[in-house]
Motif scaffolding. Structure first.
Motif, PDB file in Angstrom:
ATOM      1  N   PHE A  73      -4.289  64.086 -28.248  1.00 35.94           N
ATOM      2  CA  PHE A  73      -3.999  63.567 -29.576  1.00 35.94           C
ATOM      3  C   PHE A  73      -4.230  62.058 -29.691  1.00 35.94           C
ATOM      4  O   PHE A  73      -3.846  61.445 -30.683  1.00 35.94           O
ATOM      5  N   ARG A  74      -4.861  61.470 -28.672  1.00 31.34           N
ATOM      6  CA  ARG A  74      -5.213  60.058 -28.769  1.00 31.34           C
ATOM      7  C   ARG A  74      -6.327  59.874 -29.798  1.00 31.34           C
ATOM      8  O   ARG A  74      -7.371  60.521 -29.720  1.00 31.34           O
ATOM      9  N   ALA A  75      -6.091  58.991 -30.757  1.00 32.81           N
ATOM     10  CA  ALA A  75      -7.087  58.764 -31.811  1.00 32.81           C
ATOM     11  C   ALA A  75      -8.203  57.876 -31.290  1.00 32.81           C
ATOM     12  O   ALA A  75      -7.979  56.953 -30.501  1.00 32.81           O
ATOM     13  N   GLU A  76      -9.404  58.156 -31.749  1.00 35.72           N
ATOM     14  CA  GLU A  76     -10.560  57.349 -31.373  1.00 35.72           C
ATOM     15  C   GLU A  76     -10.582  56.052 -32.187  1.00 35.72           C
ATOM     16  O   GLU A  76     -10.021  55.985 -33.286  1.00 35.72           O
ATOM     17  N   PRO A  77     -11.255  55.011 -31.684  1.00 34.56           N
ATOM     18  CA  PRO A  77     -11.413  53.780 -32.478  1.00 34.56           C
ATOM     19  C   PRO A  77     -12.123  54.063 -33.794  1.00 34.56           C
ATOM     20  O   PRO A  77     -12.964  54.951 -33.895  1.00 34.56           O
ATOM     21  N   LEU A  78     -11.768  53.304 -34.809  1.00 34.76           N
ATOM     22  CA  LEU A  78     -12.387  53.477 -36.123  1.00 34.76           C
ATOM     23  C   LEU A  78     -13.766  52.836 -36.160  1.00 34.76           C
ATOM     24  O   LEU A  78     -14.019  51.825 -35.501  1.00 34.76           O
ATOM     25  N   SER A  79     -14.635  53.401 -36.953  1.00 34.12           N
ATOM     26  CA  SER A  79     -15.968  52.829 -37.148  1.00 34.12           C
ATOM     27  C   SER A  79     -15.931  51.795 -38.263  1.00 34.12           C
ATOM     28  O   SER A  79     -15.064  51.832 -39.150  1.00 34.12           O
ATOM     29  N   LEU A  80     -16.893  50.889 -38.243  1.00 29.52           N
ATOM     30  CA  LEU A  80     -17.017  49.917 -39.321  1.00 29.52           C
ATOM     31  C   LEU A  80     -17.216  50.624 -40.658  1.00 29.52           C
ATOM     32  O   LEU A  80     -16.611  50.254 -41.672  1.00 29.52           O
ATOM     33  N   SER A  81     -18.039  51.652 -40.681  1.00 25.20           N
ATOM     34  CA  SER A  81     -18.355  52.332 -41.939  1.00 25.20           C
ATOM     35  C   SER A  81     -17.112  52.935 -42.583  1.00 25.20           C
ATOM     36  O   SER A  81     -16.982  52.940 -43.813  1.00 25.20           O
ATOM     37  N   TYR A 112     -12.966  41.659 -32.180  1.00 26.94           N
ATOM     38  CA  TYR A 112     -14.174  40.846 -32.012  1.00 26.94           C
ATOM     39  C   TYR A 112     -15.423  41.661 -32.372  1.00 26.94           C
ATOM     40  O   TYR A 112     -16.354  41.142 -33.001  1.00 26.94           O
ATOM     41  N   ALA A 113     -15.448  42.925 -31.984  1.00 25.55           N
ATOM     42  CA  ALA A 113     -16.615  43.761 -32.273  1.00 25.55           C
ATOM     43  C   ALA A 113     -16.796  43.942 -33.779  1.00 25.55           C
ATOM     44  O   ALA A 113     -17.917  43.815 -34.307  1.00 25.55           O
ATOM     45  N   LEU A 114     -15.713  44.245 -34.486  1.00 26.94           N
ATOM     46  CA  LEU A 114     -15.806  44.422 -35.939  1.00 26.94           C
ATOM     47  C   LEU A 114     -16.186  43.111 -36.627  1.00 26.94           C
ATOM     48  O   LEU A 114     -16.935  43.115 -37.611  1.00 26.94           O
ATOM     49  N   GLU A 115     -15.701  41.998 -36.104  1.00 24.96           N
ATOM     50  CA  GLU A 115     -16.063  40.697 -36.667  1.00 24.96           C
ATOM     51  C   GLU A 115     -17.567  40.461 -36.527  1.00 24.96           C
ATOM     52  O   GLU A 115     -18.228  39.968 -37.447  1.00 24.96           O
ATOM     53  N   MET A 116     -18.105  40.812 -35.362  1.00 23.49           N
ATOM     54  CA  MET A 116     -19.542  40.647 -35.150  1.00 23.49           C
ATOM     55  C   MET A 116     -20.356  41.563 -36.063  1.00 23.49           C
ATOM     56  O   MET A 116     -21.496  41.252 -36.412  1.00 23.49           O
ATOM     57  N   GLN A 117     -19.764  42.670 -36.474  1.00 25.69           N
ATOM     58  CA  GLN A 117     -20.443  43.595 -37.389  1.00 25.69           C
ATOM     59  C   GLN A 117     -20.324  43.157 -38.843  1.00 25.69           C
ATOM     60  O   GLN A 117     -20.986  43.728 -39.705  1.00 25.69           O
ATOM     61  N   GLY A 118     -19.481  42.172 -39.132  1.00 27.03           N
ATOM     62  CA  GLY A 118     -19.513  41.606 -40.474  1.00 27.03           C
ATOM     63  C   GLY A 118     -18.213  41.397 -41.208  1.00 27.03           C
ATOM     64  O   GLY A 118     -18.162  40.618 -42.157  1.00 27.03           O
ATOM     65  N   PRO A 364     -24.195  41.305 -48.020  1.00 28.63           N
ATOM     66  CA  PRO A 364     -24.081  42.720 -48.385  1.00 28.63           C
ATOM     67  C   PRO A 364     -24.179  43.605 -47.131  1.00 28.63           C
ATOM     68  O   PRO A 364     -25.180  43.546 -46.417  1.00 28.63           O
ATOM     69  N   ILE A 365     -23.144  44.383 -46.860  1.00 25.80           N
ATOM     70  CA  ILE A 365     -23.158  45.190 -45.630  1.00 25.80           C
ATOM     71  C   ILE A 365     -22.951  46.669 -45.887  1.00 25.80           C
ATOM     72  O   ILE A 365     -22.995  47.469 -44.950  1.00 25.80           O
ATOM     73  N   TRP A 366     -22.731  47.047 -47.146  1.00 26.65           N
ATOM     74  CA  TRP A 366     -22.615  48.477 -47.486  1.00 26.65           C
ATOM     75  C   TRP A 366     -22.940  48.621 -48.951  1.00 26.65           C
ATOM     76  O   TRP A 366     -22.463  47.855 -49.788  1.00 26.65           O
ATOM     77  N   SER A 367     -23.796  49.591 -49.287  1.00 28.48           N
ATOM     78  CA  SER A 367     -24.221  49.700 -50.674  1.00 28.48           C
ATOM     79  C   SER A 367     -24.630  51.117 -51.033  1.00 28.48           C
ATOM     80  O   SER A 367     -25.231  51.823 -50.229  1.00 28.48           O
ATOM     81  N   LYS A 368     -24.276  51.506 -52.264  1.00 29.77           N
ATOM     82  CA  LYS A 368     -24.774  52.734 -52.886  1.00 29.77           C
ATOM     83  C   LYS A 368     -25.470  52.416 -54.198  1.00 29.77           C
ATOM     84  O   LYS A 368     -25.677  53.319 -55.019  1.00 29.77           O
ATOM     85  N   ILE A 369     -25.811  51.157 -54.390  1.00 27.20           N
ATOM     86  CA  ILE A 369     -26.480  50.744 -55.621  1.00 27.20           C
ATOM     87  C   ILE A 369     -27.979  51.036 -55.521  1.00 27.20           C
ATOM     88  O   ILE A 369     -28.610  50.645 -54.552  1.00 27.20           O
TER      89      ILE A 369
END
Length: 369
Positions: A73-81, A112-118, A364-369
Motif C-alpha cells: 500500500f505504499r504510494a508511488e511518487p506523483l508525476s509532474l503531469s 528538486y526534481a519537480l522544480e527542475m521540471q518547471g 507554458p508547461i501544459w496546454s490543451k489550447i
C-alpha cells in the motif's frame, strides 16, 4: 518572453480584459493594449479565456506516502503531469505515517526534481513521529539551513501519532519559532489532526503557556467530521488558521462546505486554506482499530473543490483560498497573486472554467489550447 493578450484576469480581484507580459519568470507588465515588447516575444491571444494565479497545494505527498496495511500500500511518487492537470504550480511536500522506511531527504530530492521540471516546490521536515525525523538531525537547523524547508510537520490527536506531551510539543513549537525568526521564514508547525476529542487542546495549551503566536500553527484535515470542524471554527475565531482537505472520500463536510460554514459564522476568509493530501493514504479502520481498506489520494479533487468554490462564492474568493491565502501563510511573497514583479504562475481557463493551460514561472508547461 510571453505576452498574453485580452484575457479576463482574476488576480484575484477582477481586472477585466487585460494583457499580461512576462519575462524572466516574472510578470513584467499588466494592463490594456500592451504593445511595446521585444521582437522575440511569443504572443498568445486569449480572447474569451480566463487567467488566474496558479494554485498552491501546501500539503502534498509528492514523493509518495501510505503504507498502512503493509508495503503493497505504499504510494508511488506523483508525476509532474498529475499536478499540472490539477492546476498546481506550487507544491509543498511532506512525509506521512511512515517516517521509518521513508525519509525527508527523499521528499527534498523529489522537490528538486519537480522544480527542475518547471513548478515551484517546498517541503516540511518531520513526519507523524516525535522526535521528528529530519535531514540534518535538528528541526531548527533544517529550517534555517535548507531553503526549501518551510517548517515542521507532526501528527496530533491520532492513534498513529506519537502522542506528545504538552512539554514535548512546546519544545518543538519553540524550535520552529526560533528557526523562523533566524531564517526570515514564517516558521510553520504543520499539524496532521486526527479525530480524538478536543483535538487542538495541545495547541491551545502551548499558546496559553508560552505566547507562541497562533500563526505558527497550521492544523490540517480540519473537515474530517462535524466535531473536528467545530474545533476548526473555534480555533479560527480565536485567530488561528485552518486547512481543509480536498479529498472526495473524506466524511462530510467537504472542503467547500466547511469554508462556507466558517465564513457564515464570522471567520475571516484569509484564515482558511485548502490542500489536497495527494499521494497519501486514506485508511479506513473499524471501531476496534482493524484496517478495513486503504485508498491513495490524488490531486484531482483539489481542482474540483476550487471550481466548486468558484461556483459557490465566485472566482475572487476561491482564488484567495486556493492561492493567495496559502502564499501568505507560507511566507511566499512572490506567489498567490497576479501583479508586476511577482512570479508568473498562471492558469488559463475557457469561459466554462475548464482548465486549458498552465504557465509556471513564465513558461507554458501544459496546454490543451
Amino acid at each position: 518572453m510571453l505576452l498574453l493578450k485580452n484575457a479576463r484576469v482574476f488576480a484575484p480581484q477582477d481586472m477585466g480584459d487585460v494583457d499580461i507580459f512576462t519575462g524572466g519568470g516574472k510578470v513584467l507588465a499588466l494592463g490594456s493594449n500592451i504593445t511595446s515588447v521585444p521582437a522575440e516575444t511569443k504572443t498568445m491571444d486569449l480572447s474569451g479565456f480566463i487567467v488566474t494565479p496558479g494554485l498552491i497545494d501546501l500539503h502534498v505527498h509528492f514523493a509518495g506516502a501510505g503504507g498502512e496495511g503493509g508495503p503493497i500500500f505504499r504510494a508511488e511518487p506523483l508525476s509532474l503531469s498529475s499536478l499540472l492537470e490539477s492546476g498546481i504550480t506550487t507544491a509543498v511536500g511532506l512525509l506521512g505515517t511512515d517516517g521509518y522506511a521513508r525519509s525527508v531527504m527523499e521528499v527534498l530530492q523529489k522537490a528538486y526534481a519537480l522544480e527542475m521540471q518547471g513548478i515551484s516546490t517546498y517541503i516540511f521536515t518531520g513526519s507523524y513521529k516525535i522526535p521528528p525525523v529530519t535531514i540534518t538531525g535538528d528541526v531548527a537547523t533544517d529550517i534555517i539551513a535548507i531553503e526549501k524547508v518551510l517548517g515542521l510537520k507532526a501528527a496530533i490527536a491520532d492513534h498513529r501519532s506519537s502522542h506528545p506531551t504538552v512539554e514535548e510539543f512546546i519544545r518543538l513549537a519553540s524550535q520552529v519559532r526560533v528557526a523562523g525568526i533566524l531564517s526570515g521564514k514564517v516558521g510553520i508547525f504543520h499539524l496532521h489532526v486526527g479525530t480524538y476529542p478536543d483535538p487542538l487542546y495541545i495547541v491551545r495549551e502551548t499558546n496559553k503557556r508560552t505566547s507562541i503566536p497562533l500563526y505558527h500553527f497550521l492544523p490540517t484535515h480540519m473537515n474530517r467530521n462535524e466535531t473536528v470542524l467545530g474545533e476548526a471554527l473555534k480555533f479560527a475565531l480565536d485567530g488561528g488558521n485552518v486547512d481543509f482537505t480536498a479529498t472526495s472520500d473524506m466524511e462530510h463536510p467537504q472542503a467547500c462546505e466547511a469554508i462556507i460554514h466558517l465564513v457564515e459564522a464570522g471567520v475571516p476568509l484569509d484564515r482558511i486554506t485548502v490542500s489536497s493530501d495527494a499521494g497519501g493514504s486514506s485508511p479506513l479502520f473499524d471501531a476496534e482499530g482493524h484496517l478495513l481498506d486503504v485508498k491513495i489520494t490524488t490531486p484531482e479533487d483539489f481542482l474540483k473543490q476550487f471550481l466548486h468554490l468558484v461556483d459557490l462564492m465566485g472566482p475572487e474568493k476561491a482564488i484567495s483560498v486556493f492561492s493567495t491565502n496559502p502564499a501568505q501563510r507560507l511566507g511566499l511573497g512572490k506567489k498567490g497573486k497576479i501583479a508586476v514583479d511577482l512570479d508568473a504562475d498562471l492558469l488559463i481557463f475557457d469561459s466554462e472554467w475548464n482548465l486549458k493551460g498552465v504557465i509556471a514561472k513564465g513558461r507554458p508547461i501544459w496546454s490543451k489550447i
